[in-house]
Scaffold this motif. Structure first.
Motif, mmCIF file in Angstrom:
data_model
loop_
_atom_site.group_PDB
_atom_site.id
_atom_site.type_symbol
_atom_site.label_atom_id
_atom_site.label_comp_id
_atom_site.label_asym_id
_atom_site.label_seq_id
_atom_site.Cartn_x
_atom_site.Cartn_y
_atom_site.Cartn_z
ATOM 1 N N LYS A 408 0.843 -1.194 0.000
ATOM 2 C CA LYS A 408 0.000 0.000 0.000
ATOM 3 C C LYS A 408 0.881 1.248 0.000
ATOM 4 O O LYS A 408 1.573 1.547 0.965
ATOM 5 C CB LYS A 408 -0.933 -0.021 1.207
ATOM 6 C CG LYS A 408 -1.908 -1.194 1.163
ATOM 7 C CD LYS A 408 -2.822 -1.228 2.377
ATOM 8 C CE LYS A 408 -3.768 -2.420 2.297
ATOM 9 N NZ LYS A 408 -4.655 -2.501 3.492
ATOM 10 N N ARG A 409 0.815 1.980 -1.075
ATOM 11 C CA ARG A 409 1.752 3.084 -1.277
ATOM 12 C C ARG A 409 1.624 4.186 -0.237
ATOM 13 O O ARG A 409 2.614 4.846 0.091
ATOM 14 C CB ARG A 409 1.606 3.642 -2.686
ATOM 15 C CG ARG A 409 0.218 4.133 -3.052
ATOM 16 C CD ARG A 409 0.090 4.362 -4.545
ATOM 17 N NE ARG A 409 0.256 3.123 -5.300
ATOM 18 C CZ ARG A 409 0.358 3.067 -6.623
ATOM 19 N NH1 ARG A 409 0.304 4.166 -7.346
ATOM 20 N NH2 ARG A 409 0.503 1.913 -7.238
ATOM 21 N N GLU A 410 0.418 4.399 0.306
ATOM 22 C CA GLU A 410 0.265 5.475 1.285
ATOM 23 C C GLU A 410 1.041 5.199 2.573
ATOM 24 O O GLU A 410 1.290 6.108 3.368
ATOM 25 C CB GLU A 410 -1.207 5.695 1.599
ATOM 26 C CG GLU A 410 -1.943 4.514 2.189
ATOM 27 C CD GLU A 410 -2.567 3.599 1.137
ATOM 28 O OE1 GLU A 410 -3.459 2.803 1.499
ATOM 29 O OE2 GLU A 410 -2.165 3.693 -0.049
ATOM 30 N N GLY A 411 1.455 3.948 2.797
ATOM 31 C CA GLY A 411 2.223 3.626 3.997
ATOM 32 C C GLY A 411 3.694 3.394 3.752
ATOM 33 O O GLY A 411 4.425 2.988 4.659
ATOM 34 N N ALA A 412 4.163 3.681 2.542
ATOM 35 C CA ALA A 412 5.544 3.357 2.189
ATOM 36 C C ALA A 412 6.557 4.089 3.055
ATOM 37 O O ALA A 412 7.548 3.510 3.511
ATOM 38 C CB ALA A 412 5.790 3.660 0.715
ATOM 39 N N MET A 416 9.356 2.424 5.610
ATOM 40 C CA MET A 416 10.775 2.767 5.484
ATOM 41 C C MET A 416 11.331 3.258 6.812
ATOM 42 O O MET A 416 12.381 2.780 7.289
ATOM 43 C CB MET A 416 10.956 3.843 4.414
ATOM 44 C CG MET A 416 12.372 4.379 4.262
ATOM 45 S SD MET A 416 13.534 3.211 3.546
ATOM 46 C CE MET A 416 12.926 3.168 1.852
ATOM 47 N N GLU A 417 10.654 4.199 7.433
ATOM 48 C CA GLU A 417 11.133 4.771 8.693
ATOM 49 C C GLU A 417 11.180 3.720 9.795
ATOM 50 O O GLU A 417 12.118 3.693 10.607
ATOM 51 C CB GLU A 417 10.246 5.935 9.103
ATOM 52 C CG GLU A 417 10.760 6.685 10.316
ATOM 53 C CD GLU A 417 9.864 7.841 10.722
ATOM 54 O OE1 GLU A 417 10.272 8.614 11.609
ATOM 55 O OE2 GLU A 417 8.753 7.969 10.168
ATOM 56 N N THR A 418 10.199 2.839 9.833
ATOM 57 C CA THR A 418 10.152 1.791 10.858
ATOM 58 C C THR A 418 11.385 0.903 10.812
ATOM 59 O O THR A 418 12.038 0.658 11.834
ATOM 60 C CB THR A 418 8.886 0.930 10.679
ATOM 61 O OG1 THR A 418 7.738 1.732 10.934
ATOM 62 C CG2 THR A 418 8.895 -0.257 11.626
ATOM 63 N N TRP A 419 11.741 0.447 9.608
ATOM 64 C CA TRP A 419 12.859 -0.486 9.523
ATOM 65 C C TRP A 419 14.211 0.216 9.587
ATOM 66 O O TRP A 419 15.204 -0.360 10.056
ATOM 67 C CB TRP A 419 12.720 -1.367 8.294
ATOM 68 C CG TRP A 419 11.609 -2.355 8.512
ATOM 69 C CD1 TRP A 419 10.358 -2.314 7.978
ATOM 70 C CD2 TRP A 419 11.628 -3.471 9.407
ATOM 71 N NE1 TRP A 419 9.596 -3.355 8.466
ATOM 72 C CE2 TRP A 419 10.346 -4.077 9.342
ATOM 73 C CE3 TRP A 419 12.588 -4.027 10.240
ATOM 74 C CZ2 TRP A 419 10.023 -5.201 10.090
ATOM 75 C CZ3 TRP A 419 12.270 -5.152 10.985
ATOM 76 C CH2 TRP A 419 11.002 -5.726 10.907
ATOM 77 N N LYS A 420 14.272 1.461 9.174
ATOM 78 C CA LYS A 420 15.490 2.232 9.408
ATOM 79 C C LYS A 420 15.741 2.371 10.910
ATOM 80 O O LYS A 420 16.875 2.216 11.386
ATOM 81 C CB LYS A 420 15.380 3.617 8.765
ATOM 82 C CG LYS A 420 15.464 3.650 7.257
ATOM 83 C CD LYS A 420 16.856 3.358 6.713
ATOM 84 C CE LYS A 420 17.820 4.487 6.989
ATOM 85 N NZ LYS A 420 19.140 4.241 6.314
ATOM 86 N N THR A 421 14.677 2.648 11.655
ATOM 87 C CA THR A 421 14.796 2.823 13.102
ATOM 88 C C THR A 421 15.170 1.515 13.793
ATOM 89 O O THR A 421 16.046 1.476 14.657
ATOM 90 C CB THR A 421 13.484 3.373 13.676
ATOM 91 O OG1 THR A 421 13.183 4.630 13.062
ATOM 92 C CG2 THR A 421 13.589 3.561 15.181
#
Length: 610
Positions: A408-412, A416-421
């Protein structure tokens, strides 16, 4: 400097593999690949004494500051891209020197049962070869512009691509489709084993790629093979480069997968014999990609075949496959390895590699790759399957990061930020690239359907790059007319390449993005994205032309405000507010344009507080 002056006096422009004589030594250029041939015993691809398993060529390259052990490979007659030979007495090694000055080399060809699978210190029977030792000089590269030989090798640093030698950071943008890029009619031994009409896959017939719409993009002087073959694919890559794109995604093995039309083997049912001429033709294309500054995003397997070799283990067949890929193509400067598309368990792919197998494969690539290319893991598109896999491997030191897929593109941006963190908190920063956007059936549609790609531009392009992404690639979906398997003409997404190029230019020209982190809450809008180096620089994406505020309570000094148009690119513009002071919540003003559209705002500190 002395070598550079000599080069100018001689007045010879060196290409990859071209050479001159000076002081009785062959001169090569820094970051240009050297291919050395060695004549040994006559053999062939299907010989009883398997030349891929039972022979091993190791070449030791030495410089006063370093030395490297490089594996070679069987090359048939040494000209297989032109002759389609499957027999001969030539072995080769490819080496890309990173230091100038004098180098020496010694080569040893050994024979033994399964010796190709052994470590370099394992002794076999030595075989006499020609050219077994030598020396050469390395002088400065004459390349400029996007050509990777301008700056050197790309590595992972702080979660981003960086040229190891020049120190310059680099961000990617380009094509994730067609994933079967190498299913090309001009390559030897290439065909589709079986067409597909299954749900969840792009539909195929028995036709593979010709790239005829891109024949017009081939230029005089560009490479071909076998009396003019290759022009369609070479032209396609020329076009992609002309749009400022710098990466292409491709599978090197999709047996049992969606396309069923790409493999490195002489036959798709024998994993110990490789198609030398096909792989030499791949190499011609890869060399051209490097000269155009196009990263080789090499995807080693597909979700449907990740247990095909050794039941998923890094056993003899997987080791042989990986050694051949590294020996033949690891010399390229701009490349990353991808463990495999949609790797790991999901309901639709229950037979899969497990965490231990992923780690073992990653460790093995790290061990055999002398050039330290980034290693990424392509994810599933949604939770809980993505998290099941990634929570187990986050922090694993030999995995450089993720090739992210999001349904779902609106959550991209949030993903990204979640896994970077999570990676940062594990103590091992991940490079994460946004490589496949959903939904699976749609992806990035043609310009004729979505002229400005509004949701992709907003949520995916700017949303993920401003959330810490190291780049973006565009997946063409499974149910579009020009989809992930059948696309022949990259011009169907011409506008998407333009929009992507504007974003890449903004990042490269304006931001120390490798020193910045996402903090979207800095802006008083739930739809805004913000990447910041607190107190120094802020890059903000706004979805509209309304007046918004930024929280600079903890920042001191004066900040200049400039506006960037993500639809047109180009110069920065001043808005209704030219500068603001820190230590408070401040209005960003508005763009000077009356257009109600999305904008990117750049804040840079111009002076510190008094």
């Amino acid at each position: 400097m002395k070598s550079f002056i000599i080069l100018l006096l001689v007045g010879i422009c060196l290409g990859c593999g071209e050479k001159i004589k000076e002081a009785n030594l062959t001169n090569y250029q820094q970051w240009h690949t050297i291919t050395l041939p060695f004549e040994g015993p006559d053999t062939k691809e299907d010989a009883a004494e398997n030349p891929f398993l039972n022979y091993r060529l190791i070449v030791e390259f030495k410089h006063m500051e370093t030395q490297q052990s490089i594996r070679g490979f069987y090359a048939a007659d040494g000209q297989a891209s032109e002759t389609s030979a499957d027999s001969g007495n030539v072995w080769q090694v490819r080496f890309t020197p990173d230091r100038m000055g004098k180098w020496t080399y010694t080569a040893q060809l050994q024979q033994g049962e399964g010796i190709a699978l052994k470590g370099d210190d394992f002794e076999g029977v030595s075989i006499d070869i020609t050219n077994a030792s030598g020396e050469f000089m390395v002088i400065p590269s004459d390349k400029q512009g996007a050509d990777f030989r301008t700056h050197g090798r790309l590595v992972n640093d702080k979660g981003y691509f960086r040229f190891k030698d020049s120190g310059k950071y680099w961000m990617k943008g380009g094509a994730d489709s067609p994933e079967n890029l190498l299913a090309y009619e001009d390559f030897d031994g290439t065909y589709r084993m079986q067409s597909s009409n299954e749900d969840g896959e792009a539909k195929t017939n028995d036709t593979i790629h010709s790239y005829r719409p891109h024949l017009k993009d081939w230029k005089n002087g560009d490479p071909t093979w076998k009396d003019g073959k290759g022009k369609g694919l070479i032209g396609a890559l020329n076009y992609l480069s002309s749009k400022g794109m710098n990466v292409a995604y491709f599978l090197t093995m999709n047996i049992k997968g969606d396309g069923k039309d790409v493999w490195p083997y002489a036959s798709p049912d024998n994993f110990t014999r490789f198609d030398v001429s096909k792989l030499e033709q791949w190499e011609i294309v890869f060399q051209h990609m490097q000269s155009k500054g196009i990263l080789l995003h090499m995807v080693l397997q597909e979700t449907e075949n990740e247990t095909m070799l050794d039941d998923g283990d890094t056993g003899p067949m997987r080791q042989l496959y990986l050694r051949e890929m590294v020996a033949r193509f690891g010399h390229h400067l701009g490349m990353n390895f991808n463990l495999g598309e949609e790797n790991g368990y999901a309901e639709f792919t229950p037979i899969s590699q497990n965490d231990a197998q992923r780690r073992a494969m990653t460790d093995f690539i790290t061990e055999i790759d002398p050039y330290n290319h980034p290693i990424l893991l392509h994810t599933h598109s949604h939770e809980p399957y993505r998290g099941y896999i990634l929570d187990s491997i986050v922090g694993f030191k030999n995995l450089d990061g993720l090739s992210l897929q999001v349904d779902k593109r609106e959550g991209a941006g949030e993903v990204m930020e979640t896994w970077k963190t999570k990676a940062r908190e594990s103590g091992h920063e991940w490079m994460i690239t946004m490589d496949e956007i959903g939904m699976w059936h749609t992806g990035a549609q043609s310009d004729s359907i979505t002229p400005n790609h509004d949701t992709l531009r907003s949520n995916v392009l700017w949303g993920t790059l401003l959330s810490g992404g190291a780049g973006v690639e565009w997946y063409f979906g499974a149910r579009n007319r020009y989809n992930d398997l059948n696309t022949e003409d990259w011009r169907t997404r011409d506008r998407l390449w333009e929009l992507t190029g504007y974003a890449l230019d903004f990042f490269q020209d304006n931001l120390p993005y490798w020193e910045m982190k996402a903090n979207h809450k800095r802006i008083n809008s739930n739809d805004a994205y913000c990447l910041e180096k607190p107190g120094e620089v802020y890059a903000i994406y706004l979805t509209d032309s309304k007046e918004h505020t930024i929280d600079l309570t903890a920042a001191e000094g004066t900040f200049q405000i400039q506006w960037f148009n993500p639809l047109t690119g180009g110069e920065m513009h001043l808005g209704t507010v030219s500068s603001i002071e820190g230590e408070g919540i401040r209005s960003l003003g508005r763009s000077s344009s009356k257009d109600n559209q999305d904008w990117v705002v750049l804040l840079k500190r111009t002076q510190t507080a008094k």
